[in-house]
Enzyme design. Sequence first.
Site, PDB file in Angstrom:
ATOM      1  NE  ARG A   1     -27.783 -31.776   1.425  1.00 56.82           N
ATOM      2  CZ  ARG A   1     -28.670 -32.566   0.831  1.00 56.82           C
ATOM      3  NH1 ARG A   1     -28.643 -32.722  -0.482  1.00 56.82           N
ATOM      4  NH2 ARG A   1     -29.579 -33.198   1.531  1.00 56.82           N
ATOM      5  CE1 TYR A   2     -23.209 -28.741  -1.672  1.00 57.97           C
ATOM      6  CE2 TYR A   2     -25.381 -28.762  -2.676  1.00 57.97           C
ATOM      7  CZ  TYR A   2     -24.184 -29.394  -2.408  1.00 57.97           C
ATOM      8  OH  TYR A   2     -23.958 -30.667  -2.863  1.00 57.97           O
TER       9      TYR A   2
ATOM     10  CB  CYS B   1     -41.644 -37.136 -13.629  1.00 55.79           C
ATOM     11  SG  CYS B   1     -40.466 -36.489 -12.442  1.00 55.79           S
TER      12      CYS B   1
ATOM     13  CB  CYS C   1     -36.260 -42.096 -14.013  1.00 57.23           C
ATOM     14  SG  CYS C   1     -36.434 -40.786 -15.240  1.00 57.23           S
TER      15      CYS C   1
ATOM     16  CB  CYS D   1     -36.404 -41.497  -9.457  1.00 62.59           C
ATOM     17  SG  CYS D   1     -36.721 -39.856  -8.773  1.00 62.59           S
TER      18      CYS D   1
ATOM     19  CG  ASP E   1     -25.850 -35.750  -3.924  1.00 61.22           C
ATOM     20  OD1 ASP E   1     -25.361 -35.040  -3.036  1.00 61.22           O
ATOM     21  OD2 ASP E   1     -26.742 -35.364  -4.690  1.00 61.22           O
TER      22      ASP E   1
END
Length: 436
Positions: A122-123, A135, A139, A142, A340
């Site tokens: 992306r960057y 994981c 979570c 997530c 984000d």
Amino acid sequence: MEIFNGTQQALANRIKSDSTISNWKDWQWQLKNSIRTIGQFEKLTGIRFPAKEKEKLNETLEKFPLSITPYYASLISKDNYKNDPVFRQSFANVHELTVLDNELKDPLSEESDSPVEGITHRYPDRVLFHVSNICAMYCRHCTRKRKVGDIDFVPSKEQLRKGIDYIKNTPQVRDVLLSGGDPLMLPDSQIDWLLSELTAIPHVEIVRIGTRMPVVLPYRITDELVSILKKYQPLWINTHFNHPREITASAKEALRRLADGGFPLGNQTVLLADVNDCPRIMKKLVHKLVANRVRPYYLYQCDLSEGLSHFRTPIGKGIEIMESLIGHTTGFAVPTYVIDAPGGGGKIPVMPNYIISWSTNKVVLRNYEGVITTYKEPDHYDNKFCDRNCASCNLELNLEESDEIQSLGIEKLLSDDNDSISLIPEDNERYNRREE
């Protein structure tokens, strides 16, 4: 002799009656005995759910699976579990079945920015390398709920090689972030191999690992793992504590091992409704982090992933928390609050406004106390017009490392890297005669 605390002992004995502290602190034993069903959760924690609620919870698990390590489950306050931050982050919620129109499977468009399997580019100068979808704990907040728990995606070396080859063939990439899932779910040998491949690429300057292991399974941070990681400096490690209660004695030990291993540690916290959306909670969290040599890095606004509307707060709540931190505590204890951007726009910093007004000659500012002051702009500043002709620029554009300043005088004689045994003053008559 090490012993369980009461909650851990009771929970471990419900798993197996002869469980020992050695079992409990074995990270693979923890994973083997992870809680994956509501029945298991009820049996091990003693918490019971009404039949109708259990039906809805089972519907939730059909879409978003459950996995909680016994260690993390032992942190839940049984007497007030519905308001417990550990419970809220780890156990299914019927509200996850509410998917709003603006919620997305891939809210950050990671798939759209994926040139090859496993890579999000992306960057300009860095990539995210997805090395596992598994994981230690799933979570509930997530952002990659679409992927996490996909047991069919435990990448082989051949799959990982595609990402490595992309990085090798893309020289602008100087920074690689290993993410997932959790990279530390990989075996030690595979972590060793992966890091050796990445650090051997000449243009890769740093590698980062994003992991929640110190939070949900601190026993994964073994001496053996740290010894492997130490071979590949500079290696940066970011973890993911969301509430002060997660920083237990075991978590502190994991962080100590990593910090003593020489790794810069950062923390990425997600702002979660009814978990940490409180200035008092957040201040305590950042203080406990820096006391354990972890720098708060980001405070994330919760993403627009499917089924997360019950976790999201207004942005104003995040600004309120930032106002309670900036100026009120140590500067490096203050994270950057970011959103984000949906659609893959990347992280956008969001901060309180400190510039009140601005003119040609002055800037009017306010501080954390509300004191209003002015900053006088320079009277004379030659604005540099950059025509991209670097050869004619008067700035120092030699950006390579400078040579160390050579030692002089007595310092030179004392230096272990210099063979000189005497200092000779210029125009010394005796030495001039020798030369003649």
